[in-house]
Design a protein around this motif. Sequence first.
Motif, short mmCIF file in Angstrom:
data_model
loop_
_atom_site.label_atom_id
_atom_site.label_comp_id
_atom_site.label_asym_id
_atom_site.label_seq_id
_atom_site.Cartn_x
_atom_site.Cartn_y
_atom_site.Cartn_z
N LEU A 197 0.84 -1.20 0.00
CA LEU A 197 0.00 0.00 0.00
C LEU A 197 0.87 1.25 0.00
O LEU A 197 1.81 1.36 0.77
N GLU A 198 0.54 2.18 -0.87
CA GLU A 198 1.34 3.39 -1.02
C GLU A 198 0.87 4.53 -0.13
O GLU A 198 1.65 5.38 0.26
N SER A 199 -0.43 4.59 0.17
CA SER A 199 -0.96 5.68 0.97
C SER A 199 -1.45 5.13 2.31
O SER A 199 -1.69 3.94 2.45
N PRO A 200 -1.63 6.00 3.31
CA PRO A 200 -2.09 5.53 4.62
C PRO A 200 -3.54 5.06 4.60
O PRO A 200 -3.95 4.34 5.49
N ALA A 201 -4.31 5.45 3.61
CA ALA A 201 -5.71 5.02 3.51
C ALA A 201 -5.80 3.83 2.57
O ALA A 201 -5.13 3.77 1.56
N LEU A 202 -6.64 2.88 2.94
CA LEU A 202 -6.89 1.72 2.09
C LEU A 202 -8.08 2.03 1.19
O LEU A 202 -9.17 2.32 1.68
N THR A 203 -7.88 2.01 -0.11
CA THR A 203 -8.93 2.39 -1.05
C THR A 203 -9.61 1.15 -1.63
O THR A 203 -9.08 0.04 -1.56
N LYS A 204 -10.77 1.39 -2.24
CA LYS A 204 -11.47 0.29 -2.91
C LYS A 204 -10.62 -0.26 -4.05
O LYS A 204 -10.59 -1.47 -4.28
N ALA A 205 -9.93 0.61 -4.77
CA ALA A 205 -9.06 0.16 -5.87
C ALA A 205 -7.95 -0.74 -5.33
O ALA A 205 -7.59 -1.75 -5.95
N LEU A 264 -8.11 -2.58 -2.57
CA LEU A 264 -8.73 -3.84 -2.19
C LEU A 264 -8.93 -4.74 -3.41
O LEU A 264 -8.64 -5.93 -3.36
N ALA A 265 -9.40 -4.15 -4.50
CA ALA A 265 -9.60 -4.91 -5.73
C ALA A 265 -8.27 -5.46 -6.24
O ALA A 265 -8.18 -6.61 -6.69
N GLU A 266 -7.22 -4.66 -6.16
CA GLU A 266 -5.89 -5.10 -6.60
C GLU A 266 -5.40 -6.27 -5.74
O GLU A 266 -4.81 -7.23 -6.26
N LEU A 267 -5.65 -6.21 -4.43
CA LEU A 267 -5.25 -7.31 -3.54
C LEU A 267 -6.01 -8.59 -3.88
O LEU A 267 -5.44 -9.68 -3.86
N LEU A 268 -7.30 -8.48 -4.19
CA LEU A 268 -8.07 -9.66 -4.60
C LEU A 268 -7.50 -10.24 -5.90
O LEU A 268 -7.40 -11.46 -6.06
N PHE A 269 -7.13 -9.38 -6.81
CA PHE A 269 -6.55 -9.81 -8.07
C PHE A 269 -5.22 -10.53 -7.83
O PHE A 269 -4.99 -11.64 -8.33
N GLU A 270 -4.34 -9.92 -7.05
CA GLU A 270 -2.99 -10.47 -6.83
C GLU A 270 -2.98 -11.73 -5.97
O GLU A 270 -2.24 -12.67 -6.26
N GLN A 271 -3.76 -11.74 -4.91
CA GLN A 271 -3.60 -12.79 -3.91
C GLN A 271 -4.66 -13.88 -3.98
O GLN A 271 -4.45 -14.96 -3.43
N ILE A 272 -5.78 -13.63 -4.64
CA ILE A 272 -6.82 -14.66 -4.72
C ILE A 272 -6.93 -15.19 -6.13
O ILE A 272 -7.37 -16.30 -6.35
N GLY A 273 -6.55 -14.38 -7.11
CA GLY A 273 -6.57 -14.85 -8.48
C GLY A 273 -7.80 -14.48 -9.28
O GLY A 273 -7.97 -14.94 -10.40
N LEU A 274 -8.66 -13.65 -8.72
CA LEU A 274 -9.80 -13.15 -9.50
C LEU A 274 -9.26 -12.23 -10.59
O LEU A 274 -8.22 -11.60 -10.41
N LYS A 313 -9.27 -8.74 -12.84
CA LYS A 313 -9.41 -7.38 -12.34
C LYS A 313 -10.86 -6.91 -12.33
O LYS A 313 -11.30 -6.23 -11.40
N ARG A 314 -11.62 -7.28 -13.35
CA ARG A 314 -13.02 -6.87 -13.42
C ARG A 314 -13.83 -7.53 -12.30
O ARG A 314 -14.63 -6.87 -11.63
N GLU A 315 -13.61 -8.82 -12.08
CA GLU A 315 -14.31 -9.52 -11.00
C GLU A 315 -13.94 -8.93 -9.64
O GLU A 315 -14.80 -8.78 -8.77
N SER A 316 -12.67 -8.61 -9.46
CA SER A 316 -12.21 -8.03 -8.20
C SER A 316 -12.90 -6.71 -7.93
O SER A 316 -13.40 -6.46 -6.82
N LYS A 317 -12.94 -5.84 -8.93
CA LYS A 317 -13.59 -4.53 -8.78
C LYS A 317 -15.08 -4.71 -8.50
O LYS A 317 -15.64 -4.06 -7.61
N ASP A 318 -15.72 -5.60 -9.25
CA ASP A 318 -17.15 -5.84 -9.05
C ASP A 318 -17.45 -6.38 -7.65
O ASP A 318 -18.44 -6.00 -7.03
#
Length: 109
Positions: free
Chosen positions: A8-16, A18-28, A30-35
């Motif tokens: 994480l680059e900023s002190p706040a955790l953003t929805k974007a 969170l979606a990136e973490l789902l993409f990287e670590q769960i394998g969804l 990017k569109r599924e992660s964002k949705d």
Amino acid sequence: MELAVQSLESPALTKAQLAELLFEQIGLNKRESKDMVDAFFDLIAQRLVDGEDVKLSGFGNFQIRVKAPRPGRNPRTGESIPIEARRVVTFHASSKLKEQLQDMVAGKV
């Protein structure tokens, strides 16, 4: 499963993020992660708008409270103004989250 959030680059955790973490670590993808992230927050917001409390086990509770009308004061002019009744959201951390925060302060993590 635990998600690592060291990137994480900023002190706040953003929805974007969170979606990136789902993409990287769960394998969804990017569109599924964002949705999924959008659907999660839309569901929470709708429940709160409907006047229902939201309980997230191990994290905490979001509750709706109604604040009564009260007199207020304009800080710039000192003029008295009425503050109307309103609904607000409060958050109460779970005991598990509070414990994790205290462990971090105590250097146990």
